[in-house]
Scaffold this motif. Structure first.
Motif, mmCIF file in Angstrom:
data_model
loop_
_atom_site.group_PDB
_atom_site.id
_atom_site.type_symbol
_atom_site.label_atom_id
_atom_site.label_comp_id
_atom_site.label_asym_id
_atom_site.label_seq_id
_atom_site.Cartn_x
_atom_site.Cartn_y
_atom_site.Cartn_z
ATOM 1 N N ILE A 299 -100.636 -12.846 -2.377
ATOM 2 C CA ILE A 299 -99.231 -13.161 -2.131
ATOM 3 C C ILE A 299 -98.352 -11.941 -2.396
ATOM 4 O O ILE A 299 -97.431 -11.621 -1.634
ATOM 5 C CB ILE A 299 -98.780 -14.347 -3.006
ATOM 6 N N PHE A 300 -98.609 -11.242 -3.491
ATOM 7 C CA PHE A 300 -97.869 -10.021 -3.819
ATOM 8 C C PHE A 300 -98.033 -8.986 -2.707
ATOM 9 O O PHE A 300 -97.053 -8.384 -2.231
ATOM 10 C CB PHE A 300 -98.372 -9.477 -5.152
ATOM 11 N N LEU A 301 -99.275 -8.783 -2.286
ATOM 12 C CA LEU A 301 -99.571 -7.817 -1.230
ATOM 13 C C LEU A 301 -98.861 -8.173 0.071
ATOM 14 O O LEU A 301 -98.219 -7.324 0.705
ATOM 15 C CB LEU A 301 -101.087 -7.771 -1.021
ATOM 16 N N LEU A 302 -98.956 -9.437 0.463
ATOM 17 C CA LEU A 302 -98.378 -9.847 1.751
ATOM 18 C C LEU A 302 -96.859 -9.775 1.744
ATOM 19 O O LEU A 302 -96.245 -9.444 2.775
ATOM 20 C CB LEU A 302 -98.837 -11.267 2.089
ATOM 21 N N GLY A 303 -96.236 -10.108 0.615
ATOM 22 C CA GLY A 303 -94.787 -10.008 0.558
ATOM 23 C C GLY A 303 -94.303 -8.599 0.851
ATOM 24 O O GLY A 303 -93.298 -8.395 1.560
ATOM 25 N N LEU A 304 -95.012 -7.600 0.315
ATOM 26 C CA LEU A 304 -94.655 -6.201 0.579
ATOM 27 C C LEU A 304 -95.085 -5.778 1.985
ATOM 28 O O LEU A 304 -94.377 -5.024 2.660
ATOM 29 C CB LEU A 304 -95.304 -5.297 -0.468
ATOM 30 N N TYR A 305 -96.245 -6.244 2.422
ATOM 31 C CA TYR A 305 -96.738 -5.905 3.765
ATOM 32 C C TYR A 305 -95.764 -6.358 4.843
ATOM 33 O O TYR A 305 -95.422 -5.592 5.762
ATOM 34 C CB TYR A 305 -98.112 -6.542 3.970
ATOM 35 N N TYR A 306 -95.295 -7.599 4.742
ATOM 36 C CA TYR A 306 -94.394 -8.126 5.756
ATOM 37 C C TYR A 306 -93.091 -7.336 5.825
ATOM 38 O O TYR A 306 -92.583 -7.037 6.913
ATOM 39 C CB TYR A 306 -94.059 -9.595 5.466
ATOM 40 N N GLN A 307 -92.550 -6.985 4.649
ATOM 41 C CA GLN A 307 -91.221 -6.388 4.645
ATOM 42 C C GLN A 307 -91.245 -4.859 4.702
ATOM 43 O O GLN A 307 -90.451 -4.255 5.411
ATOM 44 C CB GLN A 307 -90.461 -6.850 3.387
ATOM 45 N N GLN A 308 -92.158 -4.237 3.963
ATOM 46 C CA GLN A 308 -92.154 -2.777 3.916
ATOM 47 C C GLN A 308 -92.883 -2.151 5.097
ATOM 48 O O GLN A 308 -92.447 -1.116 5.613
ATOM 49 C CB GLN A 308 -92.794 -2.295 2.610
ATOM 50 N N LEU A 309 -93.999 -2.756 5.505
ATOM 51 C CA LEU A 309 -94.779 -2.151 6.582
ATOM 52 C C LEU A 309 -94.365 -2.678 7.949
ATOM 53 O O LEU A 309 -94.278 -1.918 8.913
ATOM 54 C CB LEU A 309 -96.271 -2.401 6.355
ATOM 55 N N ARG A 310 -94.073 -3.974 8.050
ATOM 56 C CA ARG A 310 -93.719 -4.561 9.351
ATOM 57 C C ARG A 310 -92.217 -4.635 9.574
ATOM 58 O O ARG A 310 -91.783 -4.925 10.683
ATOM 59 C CB ARG A 310 -94.325 -5.971 9.462
ATOM 60 N N GLY A 311 -91.419 -4.414 8.529
ATOM 61 C CA GLY A 311 -89.966 -4.413 8.680
ATOM 62 C C GLY A 311 -89.355 -5.783 8.878
ATOM 63 O O GLY A 311 -88.268 -5.916 9.438
ATOM 64 N N MET A 312 -90.035 -6.846 8.396
ATOM 65 C CA MET A 312 -89.485 -8.195 8.525
ATOM 66 C C MET A 312 -88.325 -8.391 7.558
ATOM 67 O O MET A 312 -88.258 -7.749 6.499
ATOM 68 C CB MET A 312 -90.558 -9.249 8.249
#
Length: 468
Positions: A299-312
């Motif tokens: 969950i921690f990883l995905l929260g950052l992945y969605y916003q920092q890497l994908r720009g959501m």
């Protein structure tokens, strides 16, 4: 005894007011307990979505974000070991009121924090309060419902409320962060806390019971977990051979040995060490640690992945967790029935293997992976833990004497929270790239490490656990 007849031959009806009043008081206690469990659960998942906004606002860096999550989780994990005894000694209602009051004030401190250090300190207080709230909320339900069937229904509602809160947390966190700001995630707790305290006025006082407190064990447990988390979090940023990191590692090891010594000599230890020698206890504890490491680390990883890497946006990132939470809730309902049909050991092993597959299927994730494919790849993440946890909890509780059920449950919850905290520490150390951005190689290394842990505990479960 029959009531005297009226002149017309009929008997007056039995007064229902006391029964109805008792039912109303029980309902009020249930609502108060449910609200407390809901708010401490939402606080975990909602804050994960707010992390990028917190970083931008307070300039805390990746290590700061890890401490925002782990300061809460570590105190929750450590104090959970003795929180039940505190509730017994002070009374469930009084303890619950103290916990909710502290949680509400700490939430205000989080919302007003001018810097990352103050925010982390307030999160420590929040985590300590949450550790008190959880067992006291269950004790309130136990006090309010004498009938076992009604109590079972009340506990089921309490459990479902927690699942729904976990599902709503990311969405709520995203909406509040994007529309109002990340501080609103914490301010939301203030009116909820006021409502709970208002409801508690109508709940009868709880009896106090003698319960031993193990101050030495509690202190050494806090020191061991804090030292371990500091070493893992700061090791990725200060270097693994840095003096502060090595000192924290030494503190963790020394405190661990001290904890064992204290518990072996205490007349009524909070963790009876002989319990840990039983395979039906030791293995579920190890599995609980690994499963929560996978889930909360993911969950921690995905929260950052969605916003920092994908720009959501925060709202978009929160909505991405809705399918995961929905499948978790549904699987939680199916798991006990499946365990009855095929046995607990196969369900526990299968859940871990599914979770291992979840870590591996997330390896190909990249900045431009189609959203629909991301959701498909996350399905094993939704199923694994929800399949294993009910079965391993039931196996653990059945393996200990009735008077040790609360101790075993507290130990399991503590180790599960510890697993989540250390996974966040691990992923945070690996996710920060050289330029401060999101590191895909670091993400994949962390996923492989968690997959290896799950595979090891799955093998242990298959070999060591007895057949049903």
């Amino acid at each position: 005894m029959l009531r005297p007849r009226r002149p017309d031959g009929s008997r007056p009806a039995t007064p229902l007011a006391p029964t109805r009043a008792g039912a109303r008081r029980a309902g009020v206690a249930l609502v108060a307990s449910l609200l407390g469990f809901t708010v401490i659960t939402i606080d975990v998942s909602a804050v994960n979505i707010a992390l990028p906004a917190i970083r931008e606002s307070l300039s805390g860096g990746m290590a700061g974000l890890q401490w925002v999550v782990d300061a809460y989780t570590l105190m929750f994990a450590a104090l959970m070991l003795s929180a039940g005894a505190i509730a017994d000694r002070a009374g469930a209602r009084r303890t619950y009121a103290w916990g909710v009051t502290l949680f509400t004030l700490a939430s205000l401190g989080c919302a007003l924090a001018p810097g990352i250090g103050v925010l982390v300190a307030a999160r420590v207080a929040q985590g300590g309060a949450a550790a008190v709230v959880m067992p006291a909320s269950l004790a309130l339900i136990r006090q309010a419902y004498d009938d076992t069937r009604e109590r079972a229904r009340a506990i089921a509602l309490w459990t479902v409320g927690g699942s729904l809160a976990m599902a709503a947390g990311p969405v709520l966190g995203g909406v509040l962060t994007e529309s109002v700001g990340w501080r609103a995630v914490f301010l939301l707790n203030l009116p909820v806390g006021a409502v709970i305290l208002g409801l508690l006025i109508r709940v009868p006082r709880s009896p106090r019971r003698p319960a031993a407190l193990d101050a030495g064990g509690q202190l050494t447990a806090v020191l061991a977990l804090t030292g371990l988390a500091f070493a893992v979090i700061e090791g990725g940023h200060l270097g693994w051979t840095g003096l502060p990191v090595l000192a924290a590692a030494v503190l963790a090891v020394a405190s661990g040995f001290a904890f064992r010594a204290v518990e072996s000599r205490h007349r009524r230890p909070m963790v009876p060490l002989p319990l840990l020698t039983k395979r039906e206890v030791a293995v579920p504890l190890a599995v609980g640690f690994a499963v929560n490491a996978a889930f909360y680390g993911g969950i921690f990883l995905l929260g950052l992945y969605y916003q920092q890497l994908r720009g959501m946006s925060g709202t978009e990132a929160g909505l991405m967790f809705v399918p995961v939470s929905a499948v978790v809730t549904a699987t939680n309902l199916v798991s006990p029935r499946l365990a009855e049909r095929i046995g607990r050991r196969p369900v526990i092993v299968a859940g871990q293997l599914v979770f291992t597959a979840a870590m591996l299927t997330m390896l190909p994730l990249a900045a431009h992976t189609p959203v629909w494919l991301v959701l498909v790849l996350l399905l094993p993440l939704s199923v694994g833990g929800a399949l294993a946890v009910p079965a391993l909890t039931a196996l653990l509780i059945d393996a200990v004497p009735g008077e040790r059920a609360g101790t075993a449950s507290g130990l399991l919850n503590s180790l599960r929270q510890t697993g989540g905290a250390l996974a966040v520490a691990l992923f945070g150390s690996l996710l920060s790239g050289p330029d401060g951005g999101f590191s895909l190689p670091g993400m994949r290394l962390g996923l492989l490490a968690i997959a290896a842990l799950l595979l090891a505990t799955a093998t242990l479960s298959r070999i060591v656990l007895p057949r049903d």
